[in-house]
Design a protein around this motif. Structure first.
Motif, PDB file in Angstrom:
ATOM      1  N   LEU A   1      45.867  43.466  40.861  1.00 37.78           N
ATOM      2  CA  LEU A   1      47.484  44.292  40.421  1.00 37.78           C
ATOM      3  C   LEU A   1      48.142  43.765  39.642  1.00 37.78           C
ATOM      4  CD1 LEU A   1      49.550  46.883  41.387  1.00 37.78           C
ATOM      5  CD2 LEU A   1      50.903  45.015  42.228  1.00 37.78           C
ATOM      6  N   THR A   2      47.877  44.781  38.689  1.00 38.36           N
ATOM      7  CA  THR A   2      48.583  44.453  36.646  1.00 38.36           C
ATOM      8  C   THR A   2      50.020  44.794  36.895  1.00 38.36           C
ATOM      9  OG1 THR A   2      46.013  44.703  36.273  1.00 38.36           O
ATOM     10  CG2 THR A   2      47.905  44.827  34.577  1.00 38.36           C
ATOM     11  N   ARG A   3      50.314  44.075  36.118  1.00 40.71           N
ATOM     12  CA  ARG A   3      52.268  44.482  36.386  1.00 40.71           C
ATOM     13  C   ARG A   3      53.477  42.898  35.410  1.00 40.71           C
ATOM     14  NH1 ARG A   3      53.521  42.090  42.734  1.00 40.71           N
ATOM     15  NH2 ARG A   3      53.280  40.201  42.077  1.00 40.71           N
ATOM     16  N   ALA A   4      54.485  43.595  35.226  1.00 39.44           N
ATOM     17  CA  ALA A   4      55.336  42.774  34.117  1.00 39.44           C
ATOM     18  C   ALA A   4      55.267  41.207  34.378  1.00 39.44           C
ATOM     19  CB  ALA A   4      55.999  44.117  33.330  1.00 39.44           C
ATOM     20  N   SER A   5      55.265  41.441  35.950  1.00 41.77           N
ATOM     21  CA  SER A   5      55.675  39.994  36.290  1.00 41.77           C
ATOM     22  C   SER A   5      54.902  39.484  37.339  1.00 41.77           C
ATOM     23  CB  SER A   5      56.480  40.037  37.689  1.00 41.77           C
ATOM     24  OG  SER A   5      55.729  40.903  39.148  1.00 41.77           O
ATOM     25  N   GLY A   6      53.262  39.625  36.199  1.00 40.93           N
ATOM     26  CA  GLY A   6      52.490  39.031  36.987  1.00 40.93           C
ATOM     27  C   GLY A   6      51.329  39.403  38.012  1.00 40.93           C
ATOM     28  N   PRO A   7      50.099  38.604  37.574  1.00 43.12           N
ATOM     29  CA  PRO A   7      49.174  39.862  38.350  1.00 43.12           C
ATOM     30  C   PRO A   7      49.146  38.972  39.564  1.00 43.12           C
ATOM     31  CG  PRO A   7      47.981  37.873  37.039  1.00 43.12           C
ATOM     32  CD  PRO A   7      49.443  37.670  36.228  1.00 43.12           C
ATOM     33  N   ALA A   8      48.335  39.965  40.771  1.00 42.32           N
ATOM     34  CA  ALA A   8      48.001  39.893  42.047  1.00 42.32           C
ATOM     35  C   ALA A   8      46.711  40.459  42.313  1.00 42.32           C
ATOM     36  CB  ALA A   8      50.071  40.619  43.212  1.00 42.32           C
ATOM     37  N   GLY A   9      45.778  39.639  43.406  1.00 47.79           N
ATOM     38  CA  GLY A   9      45.265  40.542  44.025  1.00 47.79           C
ATOM     39  C   GLY A   9      44.978  39.279  45.532  1.00 47.79           C
ATOM     40  N   GLY A  10      43.776  40.209  45.729  1.00 50.36           N
ATOM     41  CA  GLY A  10      43.463  39.831  47.000  1.00 50.36           C
ATOM     42  C   GLY A  10      42.423  40.708  47.495  1.00 50.36           C
TER      43      GLY A  10
END
Length: 166
Positions: A129-138
């Motif tokens: 997930l790319t978003r303004a608050s920072g990337p996330a993933g898993g």
């Protein structure tokens, strides 16, 4: 009397091995079992592609369309087990709403699709997930089942990568 019973037994055994239309059931005459096909694999992968596309246009209802609309749905993430479509949808709505900015851009990488008979499959993959608050993933594993409406996710286990070291 013994001879009559023996004859009756033999007739029953022979008749049990036959079917209407004549002859015993063999591999050549048995109805073909349905198999998981390349079309099924494409349909399963298509569910995840449609979910990512819906997410990326900010359409949470479209994203949820990939899930089985049932109280039997199981969704596990963040160390919590949720059951049912309604609880799963409520969890997504509470976290993301329909705010395109908070949802970011989602990408799935499918690592493998393992059939479980003709009517179910397990997909192992990665989400980013790319978003303004920072990337996330898993990583995730989802079980999809064939329904009258098509392939749908019946069980979702998603985990997040640990936060980066500071």
């Amino acid at each position: 009397m013994k001879a009559a019973l023996w004859s009756l037994f033999c007739v029953a055994v022979v008749a049990g091995g036959c079917r209407t239309g004549g002859g015993p059931v063999t591999a050549a005459t048995a109805p073909a079992a349905r198999a998981f096909t390349t079309e099924d694999r494409a349909a399963v992968e298509g569910v995840l592609a449609a979910q990512a596309a819906a997410w990326n246009r900010g359409d949470l209802d479209g994203y949820m369309a990939g899930y089985l609309r049932s109280p039997d749905l199981v969704f596990t993430s963040g160390s919590k087990i949720r059951t049912g479509y309604d609880e799963t949808a409520a969890t997504y709505r509470a976290k993301y709403g329909n705010d395109r900015a908070s949802m970011g851009t989602l990408a799935f990488t499918i690592l493998r699709v393992d059939p479980m008979g003709a009517d179910a499959a397990v997909v192992l993959g990665r989400w980013d997930l790319t978003r303004a608050s920072g990337p996330a993933g898993g990583v995730f594993s989802v079980v999809l089942t064939r329904t009258a409406e098509g392939w749908l996710i019946a069980h979702d286990h998603t985990s997040s990568d640990p936060p980066p070291l500071q």
